[in-house]
Write a protein that holds these residues in place. Structure first.
Motif, PDB file in Angstrom:
ATOM      1  N   MET A   8     -19.149  31.950  48.712  1.00  0.00           N
ATOM      2  CA  MET A   8     -18.373  31.013  49.223  1.00  0.00           C
ATOM      3  C   MET A   8     -17.106  30.732  48.627  1.00  0.00           C
ATOM      4  N   GLY A   9     -17.525  30.798  47.126  1.00  0.00           N
ATOM      5  CA  GLY A   9     -16.235  30.773  46.303  1.00  0.00           C
ATOM      6  C   GLY A   9     -14.980  31.526  46.821  1.00  0.00           C
ATOM      7  N   LYS A  10     -15.320  32.502  46.760  1.00  0.00           N
ATOM      8  CA  LYS A  10     -14.122  33.526  47.277  1.00  0.00           C
ATOM      9  C   LYS A  10     -13.845  33.361  48.636  1.00  0.00           C
ATOM     10  N   ALA A  11     -14.558  32.806  49.612  1.00  0.00           N
ATOM     11  CA  ALA A  11     -14.055  32.736  50.889  1.00  0.00           C
ATOM     12  C   ALA A  11     -13.347  31.342  51.381  1.00  0.00           C
ATOM     13  N   THR A  12     -13.721  30.539  50.442  1.00  0.00           N
ATOM     14  CA  THR A  12     -13.205  29.051  50.745  1.00  0.00           C
ATOM     15  C   THR A  12     -11.734  28.876  51.166  1.00  0.00           C
TER      16      THR A  12
END
Length: 185
Positions: free
Chosen positions: A127-131
């Motif tokens: 999710m850090g990559k997708a935020t």
């Protein structure tokens, strides 16, 4: 709606003011009255400031998408609001972002990042990559906070953009500024 203060005369922040103090003051200066939030260690000081302010209503949430609906309801009811959460909850909001996009009213979010800088917990990484991409897909203007000394002016710019331009904005509080968390035995 108009700003509750002159946006041309920004509050000056003492050099020792924390990023959370500066963000809180900017929210207050722009007349934010409702602050839905999900508990987060990095946001705890900001949440506490909002909870202690009798002119603000800090609203604990059970899930992040409730916060998106509260942003909408606050605006429709004549109040300004800002949603506070960690980036892990952004994925829970994606379906509700369509409400903000379709109805085209201002929305302000302050999101602390995880999973992107020195992260120890592999569950935070996806999710850090997708935020950022999630916010881009739904047309949010993204303000990145990488320098604590610029928190107030960055938040003020985001608030002016949202409330002055009827836009969706997010302040991403970058993990590089917050520091990597570690849990050691």
């Amino acid at each position: 709606m108009t700003s509750t203060r002159n946006s041309d005369s920004p509050t000056s922040y003492p050099p020792q003011a924390s990023w959370t103090d500066q963000v809180y003051q900017a929210l207050k200066d722009f007349g934010v009255k409702q602050v839905p939030y999900l508990p987060d260690g990095s946001l705890a000081p900001l949440i506490d400031l909002c909870r202690e302010d009798s002119s603000m209503r800090a609203i604990p949430l059970t899930t992040e998408e409730e916060g998106v609906m509260l942003l909408a309801g606050a605006w429709l009811g004549g109040d300004r609001s800002a949603l506070l959460m960690q980036c892990g909850g952004v994925g829970n909001c994606v379906n509700m972002f369509s409400l903000l996009t379709t109805c085209t009213f201002p929305a302000v979010m302050v999101v602390t990042m995880r999973g992107v800088w020195g992260e120890f917990n592999p569950w935070q990484v996806p999710m850090g990559k997708a935020t950022r991409g999630c916010f881009e897909l739904f047309g949010f203007s993204i303000y990145s906070l990488t320098d604590a000394s610029r928190a107030g002016e960055t938040m003020r710019a985001a608030l002016q953009h949202a409330f002055g331009g009827n836009e969706r904005v997010v302040l991403l509080v970058e993990q590089s500024m917050l520091g990597a968390k570690s849990f050691q035995n």
